[in-house]
Scaffold this active site. Structure first.
Site, mmCIF file in Angstrom:
data_model
loop_
_atom_site.group_PDB
_atom_site.id
_atom_site.type_symbol
_atom_site.label_atom_id
_atom_site.label_comp_id
_atom_site.label_asym_id
_atom_site.label_seq_id
_atom_site.Cartn_x
_atom_site.Cartn_y
_atom_site.Cartn_z
ATOM 1 N N ASP A 174 0.891 -1.160 0.000
ATOM 2 C CA ASP A 174 0.000 0.000 0.000
ATOM 3 C C ASP A 174 0.931 1.211 0.000
ATOM 4 O OD1 ASP A 174 -2.037 1.861 0.282
ATOM 5 O OD2 ASP A 174 -2.173 1.592 2.455
ATOM 6 N N GLU A 200 -1.471 -1.552 -4.435
ATOM 7 C CA GLU A 200 -2.717 -0.788 -4.494
ATOM 8 C C GLU A 200 -2.533 0.396 -5.423
ATOM 9 O OE1 GLU A 200 -5.275 1.892 -1.450
ATOM 10 O OE2 GLU A 200 -5.001 -0.192 -0.830
ATOM 11 N N ASP A 237 -2.269 0.844 7.621
ATOM 12 C CA ASP A 237 -1.626 0.829 6.307
ATOM 13 C C ASP A 237 -0.959 -0.524 6.068
ATOM 14 O OD1 ASP A 237 -1.796 3.797 5.307
ATOM 15 O OD2 ASP A 237 -1.264 3.883 7.431
#
Length: 184
Positions: free
Chosen positions: A11, A71, A144
């Site tokens: 991410d 992502e 996260d």
């Protein structure tokens, strides 16, 4: 695909880069690691990009992932934030590509849908589902890290499907993969 493989999920972010690793053995997921790279204390954006690149290379050299799931930046109102996020993603992708590891990009909604069955799930819902799926004892303070892990899990669930995120080589490739979206 081999019977055993490792998937690194990322991410990307210039404040916090979350990441997680899973091992896939005989079509079953096994949790390896989740963590984050905290970049809040650094003011220089270019230094942050360098640290993202170096940490991604370190993860690759330590864990030898076979694939990377990342992502994709989502469209926000702030163009500067999007630019910074896109750079962070690009640097992480460049690290993987420098080691010749295949990379697949997933939209946040697709990741949430794969993990929870709801494309609008909250970070907390995604984290709780990962905790249940992978038997995590505790969840990190910042989510996260679980978002990075969720990208890896999404990739596992989407492996073997014809369309696994975005990977087009040009307009011809796009049209062939999206004939239903082309008006004739």
């Amino acid at each position: 695909m081999s019977e055993e493989r490792i998937i690194l999920g990322i991410d990307p972010g210039t404040t916090i880069m979350g990441f997680g690793l899973i091992r896939v053995k005989n079509k079953k997921m096994e949790f390896l690691q989740l963590n984050e790279l905290d970049l809040k204390k650094y003011k220089d954006h270019y230094l942050k990009l360098k640290l993202i690149f170096e940490r991604t290379i370190e993860l690759i050299d330590t864990h030898h992932p076979d694939e990377i799931a990342i992502e994709a930046p989502f469209f926000g109102k702030n163009v500067q934030s999007m630019l910074k996020l896109g750079r962070a993603q690009g640097v992480a992708m460049a690290a993987g590509l420098s080691r010749e590891i295949p990379i697949t990009e997933y939209l946040p909604k697709k990741i949430k849908m794969a993990v929870t069955g709801n494309g609008n799930a909250s970070k907390e819902q995604v984290a709780k589902m990962l905790q249940s799926l992978l038997g995590l004892k505790t969840l990190p303070k910042n989510l996260d890290a679980t978002d990075g892990l969720a990208a890896a899990v999404c990739h596992f669930y989407n492996s073997g499907k014809i369309t696994v995120g975005k990977s087009y080589s040009g307009w011809d490739s796009f049209v062939k993969q999206n004939e239903d979206r082309v008006k004739k």
